[in-house]
Scaffold this motif. Structure first.
Motif, PDB file in Angstrom:
ATOM      1  N   ASP A  56       0.820  -1.215   0.000  1.00 33.37           N
ATOM      2  CA  ASP A  56       0.000   0.000   0.000  1.00 33.37           C
ATOM      3  C   ASP A  56       0.850   1.259   0.000  1.00 33.37           C
ATOM      4  O   ASP A  56       0.433   2.308  -0.496  1.00 33.37           O
ATOM      5  CB  ASP A  56      -0.911  -0.006   1.234  1.00 33.37           C
ATOM      6  CG  ASP A  56      -1.920  -1.148   1.168  1.00 33.37           C
ATOM      7  OD1 ASP A  56      -2.210  -1.600   0.045  1.00 33.37           O
ATOM      8  OD2 ASP A  56      -2.402  -1.582   2.240  1.00 33.37           O
ATOM      9  N   ASP A  63       1.069   9.811  -7.640  1.00 36.76           N
ATOM     10  CA  ASP A  63      -0.009   9.457  -6.719  1.00 36.76           C
ATOM     11  C   ASP A  63       0.136  10.180  -5.392  1.00 36.76           C
ATOM     12  O   ASP A  63      -0.875  10.542  -4.753  1.00 36.76           O
ATOM     13  CB  ASP A  63      -0.001   7.942  -6.479  1.00 36.76           C
ATOM     14  CG  ASP A  63      -0.378   7.169  -7.729  1.00 36.76           C
ATOM     15  OD1 ASP A  63      -1.089   7.732  -8.582  1.00 36.76           O
ATOM     16  OD2 ASP A  63       0.059   5.999  -7.864  1.00 36.76           O
ATOM     17  N   LYS A  66      -1.147  13.624  -5.977  1.00 41.40           N
ATOM     18  CA  LYS A  66      -2.582  13.597  -6.245  1.00 41.40           C
ATOM     19  C   LYS A  66      -3.402  13.379  -4.975  1.00 41.40           C
ATOM     20  O   LYS A  66      -4.442  14.046  -4.765  1.00 41.40           O
ATOM     21  CB  LYS A  66      -2.881  12.491  -7.260  1.00 41.40           C
ATOM     22  CG  LYS A  66      -4.351  12.367  -7.633  1.00 41.40           C
ATOM     23  CD  LYS A  66      -4.532  11.238  -8.647  1.00 41.40           C
ATOM     24  CE  LYS A  66      -6.014  11.055  -8.983  1.00 41.40           C
ATOM     25  NZ  LYS A  66      -6.228   9.953  -9.944  1.00 41.40           N
ATOM     26  N   ASN A  67      -2.948  12.487  -4.105  1.00 38.14           N
ATOM     27  CA  ASN A  67      -3.729  12.117  -2.922  1.00 38.14           C
ATOM     28  C   ASN A  67      -3.183  12.722  -1.629  1.00 38.14           C
ATOM     29  O   ASN A  67      -3.549  12.272  -0.551  1.00 38.14           O
ATOM     30  CB  ASN A  67      -3.750  10.592  -2.776  1.00 38.14           C
ATOM     31  CG  ASN A  67      -4.321   9.893  -3.997  1.00 38.14           C
ATOM     32  OD1 ASN A  67      -5.294  10.366  -4.585  1.00 38.14           O
ATOM     33  ND2 ASN A  67      -3.724   8.754  -4.371  1.00 38.14           N
ATOM     34  N   TYR A  68      -2.308  13.692  -1.751  1.00 37.74           N
ATOM     35  CA  TYR A  68      -1.651  14.220  -0.552  1.00 37.74           C
ATOM     36  C   TYR A  68      -2.648  14.837   0.430  1.00 37.74           C
ATOM     37  O   TYR A  68      -2.514  14.685   1.636  1.00 37.74           O
ATOM     38  CB  TYR A  68      -0.602  15.255  -0.961  1.00 37.74           C
ATOM     39  CG  TYR A  68       0.237  15.765   0.184  1.00 37.74           C
ATOM     40  CD1 TYR A  68       1.267  15.010   0.706  1.00 37.74           C
ATOM     41  CD2 TYR A  68      -0.027  17.017   0.756  1.00 37.74           C
ATOM     42  CE1 TYR A  68       2.024  15.464   1.765  1.00 37.74           C
ATOM     43  CE2 TYR A  68       0.725  17.478   1.817  1.00 37.74           C
ATOM     44  CZ  TYR A  68       1.763  16.705   2.312  1.00 37.74           C
ATOM     45  OH  TYR A  68       2.509  17.156   3.375  1.00 37.74           O
ATOM     46  N   ARG A  69      -3.669  15.512  -0.091  1.00 37.09           N
ATOM     47  CA  ARG A  69      -4.617  16.193   0.802  1.00 37.09           C
ATOM     48  C   ARG A  69      -5.535  15.220   1.529  1.00 37.09           C
ATOM     49  O   ARG A  69      -6.190  15.590   2.508  1.00 37.09           O
ATOM     50  CB  ARG A  69      -5.444  17.206   0.007  1.00 37.09           C
ATOM     51  CG  ARG A  69      -6.196  16.610  -1.161  1.00 37.09           C
ATOM     52  CD  ARG A  69      -6.762  17.692  -2.056  1.00 37.09           C
ATOM     53  NE  ARG A  69      -7.460  17.143  -3.196  1.00 37.09           N
ATOM     54  CZ  ARG A  69      -8.770  16.870  -3.209  1.00 37.09           C
ATOM     55  NH1 ARG A  69      -9.498  17.091  -2.126  1.00 37.09           N
ATOM     56  NH2 ARG A  69      -9.336  16.374  -4.285  1.00 37.09           N
ATOM     57  N   HIS A  70      -5.578  13.960   1.071  1.00 39.34           N
ATOM     58  CA  HIS A  70      -6.425  12.972   1.728  1.00 39.34           C
ATOM     59  C   HIS A  70      -5.669  12.178   2.788  1.00 39.34           C
ATOM     60  O   HIS A  70      -6.294  11.376   3.496  1.00 39.34           O
ATOM     61  CB  HIS A  70      -6.990  11.983   0.688  1.00 39.34           C
ATOM     62  CG  HIS A  70      -7.824  12.635  -0.365  1.00 39.34           C
ATOM     63  ND1 HIS A  70      -9.018  13.280  -0.104  1.00 39.34           N
ATOM     64  CD2 HIS A  70      -7.618  12.762  -1.710  1.00 39.34           C
ATOM     65  CE1 HIS A  70      -9.532  13.755  -1.220  1.00 39.34           C
ATOM     66  NE2 HIS A  70      -8.692  13.459  -2.220  1.00 39.34           N
ATOM     67  N   TYR A  71      -4.352  12.364   2.910  1.00 38.59           N
ATOM     68  CA  TYR A  71      -3.571  11.597   3.862  1.00 38.59           C
ATOM     69  C   TYR A  71      -3.716  12.166   5.266  1.00 38.59           C
ATOM     70  O   TYR A  71      -4.010  13.366   5.455  1.00 38.59           O
ATOM     71  CB  TYR A  71      -2.087  11.594   3.485  1.00 38.59           C
ATOM     72  CG  TYR A  71      -1.764  10.871   2.192  1.00 38.59           C
ATOM     73  CD1 TYR A  71      -2.483   9.754   1.812  1.00 38.59           C
ATOM     74  CD2 TYR A  71      -0.738  11.307   1.364  1.00 38.59           C
ATOM     75  CE1 TYR A  71      -2.198   9.088   0.630  1.00 38.59           C
ATOM     76  CE2 TYR A  71      -0.441  10.646   0.186  1.00 38.59           C
ATOM     77  CZ  TYR A  71      -1.178   9.543  -0.171  1.00 38.59           C
ATOM     78  OH  TYR A  71      -0.909   8.879  -1.331  1.00 38.59           O
ATOM     79  N   GLU A  75       0.716   9.836   7.607  1.00 38.23           N
ATOM     80  CA  GLU A  75       0.963   9.417   6.219  1.00 38.23           C
ATOM     81  C   GLU A  75       1.627  10.530   5.424  1.00 38.23           C
ATOM     82  O   GLU A  75       2.480  10.267   4.585  1.00 38.23           O
ATOM     83  CB  GLU A  75      -0.356   9.014   5.571  1.00 38.23           C
ATOM     84  CG  GLU A  75      -0.924   7.714   6.110  1.00 38.23           C
ATOM     85  CD  GLU A  75      -2.289   7.396   5.507  1.00 38.23           C
ATOM     86  OE1 GLU A  75      -2.664   6.223   5.503  1.00 38.23           O
ATOM     87  OE2 GLU A  75      -2.972   8.340   5.041  1.00 38.23           O
ATOM     88  N   ARG A  76       1.244  11.770   5.689  1.00 40.88           N
ATOM     89  CA  ARG A  76       1.886  12.889   4.978  1.00 40.88           C
ATOM     90  C   ARG A  76       3.371  12.962   5.284  1.00 40.88           C
ATOM     91  O   ARG A  76       4.196  13.176   4.398  1.00 40.88           O
ATOM     92  CB  ARG A  76       1.217  14.201   5.379  1.00 40.88           C
ATOM     93  CG  ARG A  76      -0.163  14.400   4.774  1.00 40.88           C
ATOM     94  CD  ARG A  76      -0.710  15.763   5.121  1.00 40.88           C
ATOM     95  NE  ARG A  76      -2.019  15.972   4.502  1.00 40.88           N
ATOM     96  CZ  ARG A  76      -2.719  17.103   4.595  1.00 40.88           C
ATOM     97  NH1 ARG A  76      -2.225  18.119   5.311  1.00 40.88           N
ATOM     98  NH2 ARG A  76      -3.888  17.206   4.001  1.00 40.88           N
ATOM     99  N   TYR A  79       5.029   9.923   3.379  1.00 37.60           N
ATOM    100  CA  TYR A  79       5.094  10.085   1.927  1.00 37.60           C
ATOM    101  C   TYR A  79       5.932  11.294   1.524  1.00 37.60           C
ATOM    102  O   TYR A  79       6.540  11.306   0.444  1.00 37.60           O
ATOM    103  CB  TYR A  79       3.691  10.199   1.339  1.00 37.60           C
ATOM    104  CG  TYR A  79       2.959   8.883   1.298  1.00 37.60           C
ATOM    105  CD1 TYR A  79       3.460   7.817   0.565  1.00 37.60           C
ATOM    106  CD2 TYR A  79       1.769   8.707   1.989  1.00 37.60           C
ATOM    107  CE1 TYR A  79       2.790   6.605   0.518  1.00 37.60           C
ATOM    108  CE2 TYR A  79       1.094   7.495   1.964  1.00 37.60           C
ATOM    109  CZ  TYR A  79       1.615   6.442   1.226  1.00 37.60           C
ATOM    110  OH  TYR A  79       0.957   5.245   1.185  1.00 37.60           O
TER     111      TYR A  79
END
Length: 387
Positions: A56, A63, A66-71, A75-76, A79
């Motif tokens: 995962d 990616d 793209k998905n940084y604001r949802h972490y 997780e931020r 990543y």
């Protein structure tokens, strides 16, 4: 033989008996064949490779953006570390290439320029169309400068002066460094401070007193009492040999420091074993310490040779004539102009000969380094080792 004991061979046995031995199948072979038929080998079908589960956390940089604001915050952080680590992995090799290429160009540019200039005619120095590759190759420049500076004679004089001075300096500096590293005595720190002053204080400060000492050389008035006057060591090799022997030659303070650091890194047990065998301090140094410090001796010797070879300032104070390569190169314009035209002219008119002379001057040092490079680098590495 009776009739009951006699068994007539049947037709099958007669056929087997008449066959050659290699065509007859043994009983054991027949049993093995029967066992194979009874239990046929099961052929295993190759299993399909199981698909690896996708991690995962193994995502692309796209990616991550793209998905940084949802972490989540954790997780931020994770990543963000992965993203910049990947970016540095792409960018650092490029910058490393630029740095290495730039340093190589800065170091090699003078040598490439000397080679390009030394093999062209003087007339092409003012030709704007000639950049690196000359239109005409002229090797006569080397022959003419060879004769102008009397290269074989000058080279021999330089080798004798530099090698003898370096050997004297390496030997005495090694012994001094060993004393500072292994013995305790009064005034040790004060004397080592004087050694450090040899590294810090420029040579120009003490050069005039040294010149006066060798110009009017005397030992406690001995020569003045026996000969009626002091003697002059100017224009003799003794002006370089005596300072080297007394650890006062070119960069002698640095050499003492290098030997001190190296001998401090050798195990104390080596000396203890030598003392148990009946060796004194000097014999221990010669028979035990010197063999273990062979790489450091070679490193310091190469440093000493190079610095004596390139020295101009000290040599110009003691030698009024061009006895060394460095002094010849300093007056190379006058030498080549006198050789070609029997008069001194502008130095800009003899650039190609001057560059050819510089190549001849550095050639022996380059050749020595090529053959001793391996031992030289090993000596530098070992010089910094601790226990």
């Amino acid at each position: 033989m009776t009739e009951n004991n006699f068994v007539a061979p049947n037709e099958e046995n007669a056929n087997v008996a008449n066959q050659p031995a290699e065509n007859v199948t043994s009983v054991s072979e027949m049993n093995d064949a029967a066992a194979v038929v009874a239990n046929p080998i099961e052929t295993k079908k190759p299993k399909k490779k199981e698909k690896k589960k996708k991690d995962d956390y193994r995502v692309t940089n796209f990616d991550i953006i793209k998905n940084y604001r949802h972490y989540t915050a954790k997780e931020r952080k994770h990543y963000r570390y992965i993203f910049w680590r990947r970016i540095s992995g792409y960018v650092w090799p490029f910058f490393r290439f630029i740095i290495v290429f730039g340093l190589s160009f800065v170091i090699l540019y003078p040598i490439l320029y000397m080679i390009s200039t030394s093999i062209r005619p003087q007339s092409e120095m003012n030709d704007p169309s000639v950049m690196w590759i000359p239109k005409t190759i002229r090797f006569e420049n080397f022959v003419e400068i060879w004769n102008a500076i009397e290269y074989p004679k000058t080279l021999w004089q330089t080798l004798v002066l530099n090698i003898v001075s370096s050997i004297l300096q390496v030997g005495t500096c090694a012994l001094t460094g060993y004393g500072f590293a292994r013995f305790k005595f009064k005034g040790k720190n004060l004397l080592f401070g004087i050694v450090l002053l040899q590294i810090i204080v420029p040579t120009q400060i003490i050069l005039i007193p040294q010149y006066m000492q060798f110009r009017y050389f005397d030992i406690f008035g001995l020569f003045n009492g026996l000969l009626g006057d002091s003697i002059s060591l100017v224009d003799t090799n003794w002006a370089m040999y005596i300072p080297a022997f007394f650890c006062n030659g070119i960069r002698a303070g640095l050499f003492i420091y290098l030997f001190r650091q190296f001998f401090r890194g050798l195990p104390k047990e080596l000396e203890d074993a030598a003392y148990l065998d009946g060796c004194g301090p000097f014999k221990t140094f010669v028979s035990v310490m010197v063999p273990n410090a062979a790489s450091s001796f070679l490193t310091v010797f190469i440093f000493s040779i190079v610095w004596y070879w390139n020295d101009y300032y000290v040599s110009s104070m003691y030698f009024t004539q061009g006895n060394t390569i460095s002094l010849k190169i300093d007056g190379i314009a006058a030498s080549i102009s006198m050789y070609l035209h029997n008069e001194i002219r502008n130095a800009a008119d003899f650039v190609v000969w001057m560059e050819a002379g510089c190549l001849l001057a550095i050639a022996p040092i380059v050749i020595m380094y090529v053959f001793l490079q391996k031992y030289f680098t090993e000596g530098i590495e070992r010089a910094g080792l601790a226990n």
